[in-house]
Motif scaffolding. Structure first.
Motif, short mmCIF file in Angstrom:
data_model
loop_
_atom_site.label_atom_id
_atom_site.label_comp_id
_atom_site.label_asym_id
_atom_site.label_seq_id
_atom_site.Cartn_x
_atom_site.Cartn_y
_atom_site.Cartn_z
N ARG A 33 29.74 -8.82 35.34
CA ARG A 33 30.93 -9.59 34.99
C ARG A 33 30.59 -11.01 34.53
O ARG A 33 29.75 -11.67 35.13
CB ARG A 33 31.87 -9.68 36.19
N LEU A 34 31.30 -11.43 33.51
CA LEU A 34 31.21 -12.83 33.11
C LEU A 34 31.63 -13.75 34.26
O LEU A 34 32.48 -13.38 35.07
CB LEU A 34 32.12 -13.08 31.89
N PRO A 35 31.00 -14.90 34.39
CA PRO A 35 30.12 -15.55 33.40
C PRO A 35 28.67 -15.08 33.41
O PRO A 35 27.86 -15.62 32.66
CB PRO A 35 30.22 -17.02 33.78
N MET A 36 28.32 -14.13 34.28
CA MET A 36 26.99 -13.55 34.20
C MET A 36 26.91 -12.64 32.98
O MET A 36 27.90 -12.02 32.59
CB MET A 36 26.66 -12.76 35.46
N THR A 37 25.72 -12.55 32.40
CA THR A 37 25.50 -11.72 31.23
C THR A 37 24.30 -10.80 31.49
O THR A 37 23.48 -11.08 32.37
CB THR A 37 25.21 -12.59 30.00
N PRO A 38 24.18 -9.69 30.75
CA PRO A 38 23.05 -8.79 30.96
C PRO A 38 21.71 -9.51 30.76
O PRO A 38 21.62 -10.51 30.04
CB PRO A 38 23.26 -7.70 29.91
N LEU A 39 20.67 -8.98 31.39
CA LEU A 39 19.34 -9.58 31.33
C LEU A 39 18.88 -9.73 29.88
O LEU A 39 18.94 -8.78 29.09
CB LEU A 39 18.34 -8.71 32.10
#
Length: 292
Positions: free
Chosen positions: A267-273
């Motif tokens: 989930r945003l605000p995290m983004t895929p590696l």
């Protein structure tokens, strides 16, 4: 109260961001079969910051159902609002969790007296066993050893996850609190040293990817088998480092997906590696023997 390798488990999601309940069940089975000593549901690694209240409670409850008494479940229930922390902790208790993990209140920077009164209020309101969680690098809030010592007098505050970043800090807490409070490492990289110094285990990110090895390392350290623990930890060293090439849980979620257990959604605000880190994490998994 708990000992060994307690996995801070990722929360699997579909591409639209909804929780993937089927994958959650697979993850719990994986940890039961691979020897994890407990599951922490909806901690930092479980994306607690972006799950809403209802999702938070449902994930804790479903992990308890999937575990079916085969290993303890600890619900992550910390908040920077004391009222919200009480509400989440009550939800964990009513959902069947064996304990709650409460991070220090983040962002609003309380005093040491404020921290003491915050944790005391939660402990007084909800009788479930509670584990303090200190990670000042994320929260901008550091619970000092003298405050931990005061909180150790409260019967249902049973442990602390210490992720301040040094070995000296947990050693000081062990010296101050003795048998009144269990100390767990919050950093995989120093878990072995902390256990050998008297800690009872680790709440682990690496255990998402290498649960059997993390369990074996912890058991060796708990038994005082220093050389054996060091040898196992050497196999894990690259993994401990690689899982933080970007902010947790970005790398570990990608790594668990490589095992075929979950998708890569986050989930945003995290983004895929980032793609340029893929090979670093993959090679660390190969060194640990969990990927060919």
């Amino acid at each position: 109260m708990f000992r060994g390798s307690m996995v801070a488990m990722v929360t699997p999601m579909h591409e639209d961001g909804a929780v993937d309940w089927d994958a959650l069940g697979r993850l719990v089975e994986f940890h039961v079969n691979q020897g994890s000593d407990a599951i922490v549901a909806v901690g930092t690694t479980g994306e607690s910051a972006t799950l809403d209240y209802d999702e938070h409670c449902q994930v804790m409850r479903r992990v308890v159902e999937f575990a079916a008494g085969r290993l303890p479940v600890i619900g992550g229930t910390g908040a920077n609002s004391t009222w919200e922390a009480i509400k989440l902790t009550r939800c964990a208790m009513e959902g069947g969790c064996d304990a709650a993990l409460l991070v220090t209140p983040y962002y609003n920077k309380p005093t040491q007296e404020g921290l003491y009164l915050h944790f005391k209020a939660v402990a007084d309101a909800v009788p479930i066993p509670q584990i303090l969680y200190n990670v000042p690098g994320r929260t901008a809030c550091d619970i000092l050893p003298e405050t931990v010592e005061r909180l150790a007098e409260i019967p249902n505050i049973v442990a602390i996850k210490e992720a301040q970043g040094t070995v000296q800090r947990p050693r000081e807490i062990i010296e101050r609190c003795g048998d009144r409070l269990d100390v767990y490492s919050g950093d995989d990289g120093n878990a072995r040293e902390i256990i050998l110094a008297g800690g009872k285990g680790v709440i682990s990110v690496s255990a998402n990817v290498a649960p059997a090895l993390m369990h074996a390392m912890c058991m060796a350290a708990l038994d005082g088998k220093r050389e054996e623990a060091e040898a196992i930890d050497a196999r894990l060293a690259a993994l401990h480092k690689a899982l933080f090439v970007e902010s947790n849980p970005i790398p570990v979620k990608w790594a668990v997906a490589q095992l075929g257990l979950v998708g890569t959604a986050i989930r945003l605000p995290m983004t895929p590696l980032s793609e340029h880190h893929h090979e670093t994490v993959r090679q660390a998994m190969i060194l640990a023997g969990v990927l060919e």
